[in-house]
Design an enzyme around this catalytic site. Structure first.
Site, PDB file in Angstrom:
ATOM      1  N   GLU A  29     -31.563  64.746   6.261  1.00  0.00           N
ATOM      2  CA  GLU A  29     -31.806  65.423   4.994  1.00  0.00           C
ATOM      3  C   GLU A  29     -33.277  65.271   4.601  1.00  0.00           C
ATOM      4  O   GLU A  29     -33.785  64.159   4.480  1.00  0.00           O
ATOM      5  CB  GLU A  29     -30.895  64.836   3.922  1.00  0.00           C
ATOM      6  N   GLU A  60     -23.306  64.436   6.280  1.00  0.00           N
ATOM      7  CA  GLU A  60     -23.542  63.350   7.240  1.00  0.00           C
ATOM      8  C   GLU A  60     -22.577  63.373   8.413  1.00  0.00           C
ATOM      9  O   GLU A  60     -22.960  63.119   9.547  1.00  0.00           O
ATOM     10  CB  GLU A  60     -23.485  61.994   6.535  1.00  0.00           C
ATOM     11  N   PHE A  83     -29.705  56.521   3.057  1.00  0.00           N
ATOM     12  CA  PHE A  83     -29.303  55.216   2.495  1.00  0.00           C
ATOM     13  C   PHE A  83     -28.093  54.742   3.295  1.00  0.00           C
ATOM     14  O   PHE A  83     -27.184  55.536   3.578  1.00  0.00           O
ATOM     15  CB  PHE A  83     -28.922  55.351   1.012  1.00  0.00           C
ATOM     16  N   HIS A 129     -26.631  52.007  -3.529  1.00  0.00           N
ATOM     17  CA  HIS A 129     -27.803  52.386  -2.719  1.00  0.00           C
ATOM     18  C   HIS A 129     -28.644  51.161  -2.359  1.00  0.00           C
ATOM     19  O   HIS A 129     -29.850  51.277  -2.210  1.00  0.00           O
ATOM     20  CB  HIS A 129     -28.699  53.355  -3.498  1.00  0.00           C
TER      21      HIS A 129
HETATM   22  C1  LIG Z   1     -23.452  61.359   0.939  1.00  0.00           C
HETATM   23  C2  LIG Z   1     -24.830  61.447   0.408  1.00  0.00           C
HETATM   24  N1  LIG Z   1     -25.791  62.009   1.161  1.00  0.00           N
HETATM   25  C3  LIG Z   1     -27.059  62.110   0.702  1.00  0.00           C
HETATM   26  C4  LIG Z   1     -27.391  61.633  -0.527  1.00  0.00           C
HETATM   27  C5  LIG Z   1     -28.837  61.695  -1.014  1.00  0.00           C
HETATM   28  N2  LIG Z   1     -28.971  62.663  -2.081  1.00  0.00           N
HETATM   29  C6  LIG Z   1     -28.944  62.306  -3.367  1.00  0.00           C
HETATM   30  S1  LIG Z   1     -29.046  63.608  -4.385  1.00  0.00           S
HETATM   31  C7  LIG Z   1     -29.113  64.680  -3.089  1.00  0.00           C
HETATM   32  C8  LIG Z   1     -29.218  66.150  -3.350  1.00  0.00           C
HETATM   33  C9  LIG Z   1     -27.984  66.665  -3.990  1.00  0.00           C
HETATM   34  O1  LIG Z   1     -28.155  67.995  -4.285  1.00  0.00           O
HETATM   35  P1  LIG Z   1     -27.146  68.749  -5.238  1.00  0.00           P
HETATM   36  O2  LIG Z   1     -25.763  68.464  -4.825  1.00  0.00           O
HETATM   37  O3  LIG Z   1     -27.564  70.165  -5.280  1.00  0.00           O
HETATM   38  O4  LIG Z   1     -27.329  68.074  -6.674  1.00  0.00           O
HETATM   39  P2  LIG Z   1     -28.616  67.994  -7.565  1.00  0.00           P
HETATM   40  O5  LIG Z   1     -29.319  66.743  -7.211  1.00  0.00           O
HETATM   41  O6  LIG Z   1     -29.414  69.218  -7.321  1.00  0.00           O
HETATM   42  O7  LIG Z   1     -28.100  67.927  -8.961  1.00  0.00           O
HETATM   43  C10 LIG Z   1     -29.075  64.013  -1.896  1.00  0.00           C
HETATM   44  C11 LIG Z   1     -29.134  64.642  -0.581  1.00  0.00           C
HETATM   45  C12 LIG Z   1     -26.368  61.020  -1.280  1.00  0.00           C
HETATM   46  N3  LIG Z   1     -26.612  60.470  -2.474  1.00  0.00           N
HETATM   47  N4  LIG Z   1     -25.109  60.958  -0.803  1.00  0.00           N
END
Ligand SMILES: Cc1ncc(C[n+]2csc(CCOP(=O)(O)OP(=O)(O)O)c2C)c(N)n1
Ligand SMILES: Cc1ncc(C[n+]2csc(CCOP(=O)(O)OP(=O)(O)O)c2C)c(N)n1
Ligand SMILES: [Mg+2]
Ligand SMILES: [Mg+2]
Lengths: 335, 340, 335, 340
Positions: A29, A60, A83, A129
């Site tokens: 990502e 993932e 993480f 985290h």
């Molecule tokens: C399973 C998982 N993968 C990756 C992440 C890292 N991460 C945190 S926020 C995010 C983006 C999420 O995007 P979205 O669902 O559009 O929500 P937004 O942050 O835009 O509100 C990512 C990839 C995570 N927290 N959990």
């Protein structure tokens, strides 16, 4: 030798392997356009292009599984798991598929995949985290696990992991990403898996660190008063360097293992149980595990700082062990 | 029988003082001025969090939701405080909208004893059972099945609660989304799936991770109703949620709502959003949810006064939190397992 | 007392709890109409109806997550995970959500959920359906883990787990499902979590088993020649009964832990490291871990039979420990 | 450069003897008689496995695919041996279709040294790199992303291989299905997703776990093409696969194919399928894939002779396997990690 931050050391290792081997690809990502949320893949997209450096959806299980298939059929993928906790939505592909593919293909489909995972507390990311989670990979024949403890090990272990013909997890303690030290790059900087590193010699006790606790342990040894410690960076947990640890402890007759995770079931139990058994009768004192308490990682700064074992606390525990010969109580029991 | 009563969440005492309590604050959303004020509060709150983060007073990470206020407030206004809600790390706005006090939310973000969890959680972990807010989730997608489970409780215990999962566009690519929508459809659970489609998952625009542009279309895979909603219009958000809630309370099962919205800030921490095309932020700002609502509710002239009021209260809250102590070391040992 | 097979003991425990508490519900793949692939939920649908006994889609993350939400808001769900490995597609909900919910809600949303998981080798299911995987739950404050060792413990631990206000995993060694013994049902049959059980007293060594290795260890003790063993069924691994084990070993001065999983990183490392440290100077011999070798579970019958430690092998290891006072080599090193 | 060559699977030696090798057997599918014979072989093979299981000679578990032969053979006939395939525990038919010899497949099922993995894998773990069969998966859905990864290799290394994931209807409810279809769509991977919709996941009929009846409809969530295919017609299966393969080789990305089919036996082991409505099996038997193909290919009259031939060879294979030794204990230590 160049001075590199740990995140730059990671990016450099990736670039060096990608130059040497066109089958190395990087997935994760925000690893491409953004160069990684920790900037550990910075510059790769520009040099190697979008075919080999790929941003993934938040999937993932999907992209780790794709890495397994890619590795089995002719690539050497390096996956970033942002993480450590995110392995919880994808663990199957790592431990039940990748780790067993060689076995379940009579050796025909090895999985030369590397999974880079940022781990650890100390940066205020809270209970979901901040863990290290080494034990999710425990008891998994077929899997290797290395842990970076600074720029040099981040560089050297990662290169070895990518070259390895089995799936290798490399944990990167995220609070060390900004650390900056001299790094030997190139072939001379590659660190073989499974080999521990004696970082400092001493007489009275062996201090064993892994990943984020290595700087702590060095610090503790540095400021020791009345005793000297041999400091070992274990570097690889699966398989771990039993001989190096036994050798050292045979000399010092005392072992203190410093871990960042909870006491119950932490990675140090493996080393402690093995050393206690193999060196029964040789040890001058019980093997001590200095760890965090059995609680989720708390957020508030003073609590998180107390949670992660610090150098001063390590020194106290060692001092008490040496002076009394008995198992010191952890701070939370002494409360 | 008696044993199961232990499951019923114990109401927590509000953080009190001259401020309104969480339940009073929830009640304020029944009034247009209250709704407008709450959106402004969220906007101003996030601005303060950003400043505190940049000055180093807030550690770790924060995920701000400026621009998405109409989703949070429109949703909260259409729910009862007993309706359970799961939300993400980008949860300050939803928490405030549901009724949590600025002191309690900021207190948590700053790791102080006045925080919702007394400071052991941090920005990504807000929770307030009084207003239905389950612990917010730092793992993308994790709150989705949990909301379905809360709906299962309602169904099995014959309560007429409707559960809600709030999550981002990026979360629609994770397995838990798929598994849960399917499960909720098969069991006809009283649950709403609310996508905050703000066009980005972290630094990556939706089209680079997702081959369709209307995420509501994914509902067809589960034969559940869906709506695309103007997430900048509080009234449209509330109306869509109300329709879906009514259907769910009526035994009609789950609904997927896609709120088209935008986050003005970057993803988290110091991100400023350099990956966004020129003019995008400006274009969205023209449809700012606060202005739109002030207009449609005929409250444009009250705007400044309301804002001044909100700011005064927020400044007091910031001061209160800054003066509040960190939790004692002891706090990390509480609530790990049941006390025996 | 009635004679029950282990699978019937499980179903009976579920039915008893469901009768006592209308908030107990049962979820899982094929648990309702079919009564479970191992028939451990047989009869529940007929008695309690489709609202409380539910077949799920093949969506472990979805239904385990739903159980978390249900538990947090007023039900006591019991989830069946058909084979332990399937936790690999759902682990997040167990260890990162359920286990931390109480903490992350200041105590307001406890998760009184029970996760029943069939585990273990010995039935010819191969490398992806035969592991025990206790360590996936290790180092997870907030989570409890019990392991059934036969019909009585399957009954008693499950009832305690359902009543417990925290998430509890109950592992059920699947090769024991057909085992049939007398079972005390009702309140008298409930077994508190965290309490080990001394199954047999003896003098020379403490033999510690868990789950599937408990019958093996009893068998080994039974046929011992020249020494007597105190046999403990640990019953709960998280939290484990430190005092009971220390008490016994203080008397016998020798501890042999028998595990079904691989040597490296197995659950016994936790017990071994703790006992070796606490009883340093008291032990007459090193703590021995009798385990399977570090390989995936092989399928072919003679291999699988060799893989799982048997009573004869346990006796050999104990005999050697007692006679030599030294750590015996495992069979695969003696090869 | 040299290092990466280690990735290329080393061809394994066929189990040899008077029988055809795996690659020869694959070649036989270019001929209608070969295809018919292979379907019959699968049918008869499964019957023998069932008998061996019931008599206690096969331990553990088996998942039979009688009734689904046209999917396996139609698919194999439309692929090259270099196209990588992932498949499930219900994999005997696909393995035989791809070319694995009955001796090697049965040898594995019976845990003998002549098995594909020398007996360490068992019924759920078949593998033969010569004909593109990756290790089959005992975890529902796990093979789906792995196939996408094999397609990624083709894309990155500029090979024109097309990867295929074969899985059941029940697997479309697991997260890995969703995540992978999305990923494959975004990256336009040369991969086919082949659903063997046999109406049941274990003992549960599809409608009780899935709110839609045409699983091909789920492709819309990822904007990828899909087809519903008569899985009892070998020709239709082959034609649909060929179309999808051609598109994929041409850079057109993934396709979802839903094969409507039926398993005659129960789910596994001793299951006889008591949960099936009366007459269902009989109705499907009327459209038996072997008979249908014999008819359409004008081979009805050859049927008995072909069957007799197949049976003779299978009986020889069974005898060979029964006489073969179990693997030595030593075998469990091989192929755990790379030999250093
Ligand atoms: C399973 C998982 N993968 C990756 C992440 C890292 N991460 C945190 S926020 C995010 C983006 C999420 O995007 P979205 O669902 O559009 O929500 P937004 O942050 O835009 O509100 C990512 C990839 C995570 N927290 N959990
Ligand atoms: C993740 C996971 N969950 C559950 C199972 C148990 N299981 C094995 S086969 C099966 C049914 C699968 O149904 P389907 O996908 O339709 O394939 P079929 O068996 O009908 O070919 C289940 C639930 C599993 N192997 N993996
Ligand atoms: Mg987003
Ligand atoms: Mg099926």
């Amino acid at each position: 030798m160049t001075k590199l931050r740990m995140r730059q050391a990671v990016a450099t290792a990736l670039a060096d392997e990608m130059r040497d081997d066109p089958t190395v690809v990087v997935l994760g990502e925000d690893v491409a356009e953004a160069g990684g949320v920790f900037k550990a893949t910075d510059g790769l997209l520009a040099e190697f292009g979008p075919k080999r450096v790929r941003d993934t959806p938040i999937s993932e299980m999907g992209f780790l599984g794709a890495a397994v298939g890619a590795a089995a059929t002719g690539l050497r993928p390096v996956v970033e798991i942002m993480f450590g906790e995110f392995l919880g939505v994808a663990l199957d592909q790592l431990v039940t598929e990748a780790a067993k593919f060689r076995y379940l293909s009579a050796g025909h489909y090895p999985v030369p995949m590397t999974v880079r995972v940022s781990v650890g507390a100390g940066v205020g990311f809270g209970a979901q985290h901040s863990q290290c989670l080494e034990t999710w990979c425990y008891a998994t024949p077929g899997l290797k696990l290395a842990v970076a403890s600074g720029p040099q090990t981040a560089y050297g272990l990662l290169r070895a992991a990518i070259r390895d013909d089995d799936p290798v997890v490399v944990l990167e303690p995220r609070r060390l990403y900004p650390e900056r030290t001299e790094v030997t790059t190139g072939e001379a900087g590659v660190i073989p898996l499974g080999v521990a590193d004696v970082r400092r010699t001493g007489e009275d006790v062996t201090l064993l660190g892994l990943g984020g606790t290595v700087p702590t342990v060095l610090d503790a040894a540095e400021g020791a008063d009345g005793w000297t410690a041999e400091v070992i960076d274990l570097r690889t947990l699966l398989p771990w360097d039993v001989e190096a640890v036994l050798d050292s402890v045979r000399r010092t007759r005392r072992l203190v293992i410093v871990e960042e995770g909870p006491f119950t079931g932490g990675w140090g139990t493996e080393v402690a149980s093995r050393v206690a058994a193999e060196l029964f009768g040789v040890l001058a004192a019980p093997v001590v595990r200095v760890t965090a308490p059995d609680v989720p990682v708390p957020y508030a700064k003073p609590l998180e700082e107390r949670y992660v074992p610090g150098a001063e606390y390590v020194r106290e525990q060692v001092g008490e062990l040496i002076s009394s010969g008995r198992l010191p109580k952890p701070w939370w029991e002494a409360r | 029988m008696e044993r199961s009563l232990r499951n019923v969440p114990v109401p927590r005492s509000g953080s009190g003082g001259v401020m309104s309590t969480n339940l009073e604050r929830r009640q304020q959303l029944s009034d247009p001025v209250g709704r407008l004020a709450r959106m402004i509060e969220i906007r101003e709150f996030e601005g303060r969090v950003k400043a505190l983060f940049l000055e180093g007073t807030v550690s770790g990470t924060t995920h701000l939701c400026e621009g998405q206020e109409a989703v949070a407030v429109g949703l909260a206004a259409a729910l009862r405080p007993t309706d359970p809600v799961t939300c993400t790390y980008r949860g300050h706005g939803v928490a405030l909208a549901l009724g949590c006090t600025p002191t309690a939310v900021l207190g948590e973000i700053m790791g102080r004893s006045v925080g919702l969890l007394g400071g052991v959680g941090g920005s990504m972990h807000l929770c307030d059972p009084d207003v239905g807010l389950l612990p917010t989730f730092a793992i993308v997608g994790a709150g989705i099945p949990v909301a379905a489970g809360a709906a299962l409780t309602a169904q099995v215990r014959d309560r007429d609660d409707v559960a809600v999962a709030v999550f981002g566009d990026g979360a629609t690519n994770i397995g838990a989304f798929h598994e849960t929508l399917n499960l909720a459809a098969v069991w006809r659970l009283p649950v709403l799936f609310v996508i905050e489609n703000n066009l980005y998952g972290e630094y990556t625009p939706l089209p680079r991770t997702t081959p369709i542009s209307d995420l509501a279309d994914r509902a067809a895979s589960y034969a559940i109703p869906a709506e695309i909603v103007d997430g900048q219009s509080l009234d449209e958000v509330s109306a869509a949620v109300s329709r879906a809630v009514a259907r769910a309370r009526d035994g009609g099962g789950p609904t997927l709502l896609e709120m088209k919205t935008y986050r003005y800030s970057g993803h988290s921490r110091t991100d400023t959003g350099p990956y966004r095309p020129d003019g995008e932020l400006e274009a969205w700002s023209k449809r700012d949810p606060i202005t739109l609502y002030a207009e449609s509710a005929g409250l444009l002239r009250e705007l400044d006064a309301i804002r001044a009021d909100v700011i005064a209260q927020l400044d007091a809250a910031v001061a209160e939190v800054k003066a509040a102590p960190a939790p004692p070391i002891e706090a990390m040992f509480r609530n790990v397992v049941a006390e025996s």
